[in-house]
Motif scaffolding. Structure first.
Motif, PDB file in Angstrom:
ATOM      1  N   CYS A   1     -41.173  72.024  38.652  1.00  0.00           N
ATOM      2  CA  CYS A   1     -40.000  72.600  38.136  1.00  0.00           C
ATOM      3  C   CYS A   1     -40.346  73.201  36.513  1.00  0.00           C
ATOM      4  O   CYS A   1     -39.785  73.946  36.193  1.00  0.00           O
TER       5      CYS A   1
ATOM      6  N   ASP B   1     -43.683  64.864  39.006  1.00  0.00           N
ATOM      7  CA  ASP B   1     -42.778  64.600  40.118  1.00  0.00           C
ATOM      8  C   ASP B   1     -43.405  65.330  41.065  1.00  0.00           C
ATOM      9  O   ASP B   1     -43.588  66.362  41.292  1.00  0.00           O
TER      10      ASP B   1
ATOM     11  N   ASP C   1     -42.719  63.423  32.598  1.00  0.00           N
ATOM     12  CA  ASP C   1     -41.643  63.674  33.504  1.00  0.00           C
ATOM     13  C   ASP C   1     -42.041  62.770  34.677  1.00  0.00           C
ATOM     14  O   ASP C   1     -43.095  62.784  35.294  1.00  0.00           O
ATOM     15  N   THR C   2     -40.830  62.128  34.988  1.00  0.00           N
ATOM     16  CA  THR C   2     -41.131  61.416  36.262  1.00  0.00           C
ATOM     17  C   THR C   2     -40.165  61.922  37.462  1.00  0.00           C
ATOM     18  O   THR C   2     -39.208  62.678  37.123  1.00  0.00           O
TER      19      THR C   2
ATOM     20  N   SER D   1     -36.276  66.373  33.738  1.00  0.00           N
ATOM     21  CA  SER D   1     -37.148  67.382  33.454  1.00  0.00           C
ATOM     22  C   SER D   1     -36.566  68.380  32.455  1.00  0.00           C
ATOM     23  O   SER D   1     -37.289  69.055  31.419  1.00  0.00           O
TER      24      SER D   1
HETATM   25 MG   LIG Z   1     -37.224  66.440  37.499  1.00  0.00          MG
END
Ligand SMILES: [Mg+2]
Ligand SMILES: Nc1ncnc2c1ncn2[C@@H]1O[C@H](COP(=O)(O)OP(=O)(O)OP(=O)(O)O)[C@@H](O)[C@H]1O
Length: 248
Positions: A45, A40, A118-119, A17
């Motif tokens: 986040c 995610d 993002d994963t 991230s």
């Molecule tokens: Mg992350």
């Protein structure tokens, strides 16, 4: 021509991230319209890292439930004029299939030069399919042998499924090793993962401060220079991998 870039790792906490937000800031600063899509589920986040936690009205969860379209779920990042974010659903069990996400990414290609995905760590089957179909997979590890082994396992799986456009980012490297430009251990990591290196990021407290406050990295920090160099290599610019060059 737009590019979908997915960030992945075998283990959690390697910096996926962080890499998404810093590459997003870097590409946007260089004038490129950039969108980050956070996949995610349940563990968002990036709203904090990008300084927009109080500005999220709709997220990907609302899109998946049919409550709004993807445009409504796209939030501009105040501190970076070319950067926007689609935040992950707050529900960890939100239903998603790879085709829906791929359709969203392809729709957004019309408006953004770079779409950064993002994963979560490890394997969620749908997210795995999305990563596999991206134009570039950034496989991320730290120097920790367990992270390195798991990065290899992830990368092998993407190779098996036919994605050969992978590059390696080694994050949280001891700053002294980074500055010394002597990298036998890093060579071993590259050999073990079996993916061409696109950049090394030092462990830098400025990263923790900036992502916690939701602001871009200071341009005199080591980490800023590392992310700036990686973003330029993604664009095809010939930036030497030598850290001495970065430190000049
Ligand atoms: Mg992350
Ligand atoms: N280069 C760096 N220097 C110092 N701290 C870092 C660096 N990169 C990441 N971190 C810190 O490491 C922690 C994990 O980073 P991050 O949340 O980006 O990892 P992640 O791979 O996305 O984790 P997850 O698998 O849980 O999604 C954070 O506290 C972040 O600030």
């Amino acid at each position: 021509m737009s590019k979908i870039i997915a960030i992945t790792s075998g283990k959690g906490g390697t910096g996926k991230s962080t890499i998404c937000s810093e590459l997003g800031f870097a590409l946007a600063k260089q004038g490129h319209r950039t969108l980050i899509i956070e996949l995610d589920f349940g563990l968002r986040c990036l709203d904090i890292m990008l300084g927009v936690k109080d500005n999220i009205t709709y997220d990907l969860g609302n899109v998946l439930k049919g409550e709004c379209d993807i445009y409504k779920a796209t939030t501009p990042v105040k501190l970076a004029s070319n950067l926007s974010i689609v935040c992950a659903p707050e529900d960890p069990f939100a239903k998603v299939d790879a085709e829906t996400i791929s359709n969203i990414c392809n729709e957004m290609r019309k408006y953004y030069e770079y779409i950064i995905v993002d994963t979560s760590a490890g394997t969620n089957e749908s997210v795995f399919d999305v990563v596999e179909q991206s134009d570039l997979i950034l496989v991320n590890t730290t120097p920790d042998p367990i992270c390195v082994r798991d990065a290899r396992l992830m990368s092998d799986e993407f190779y098996k499924r036919g994605n050969k456009k992978q590059r390696l980012i080694i994050n949280k490297v001891d700053p002294d090793i980074f500055k010394a430009d002597i990298i036998p251990d890093l060579d071993n990591i590259i050999d073990t993962v079996g993916v061409q290196l696109i950049g090394v990021i030092p462990s830098d407290n400025e990263v923790v401060i900036s992502t916690g406050k939701g602001i871009p990295l200071p341009s005199n920090s080591l980490a800023f220079r590392a992310f700036d160099a990686i973003s330029k290599r993604i664009k095809g610019e010939d930036v030497p991998l030598s850290f001495k060059v970065l430190l000049q």
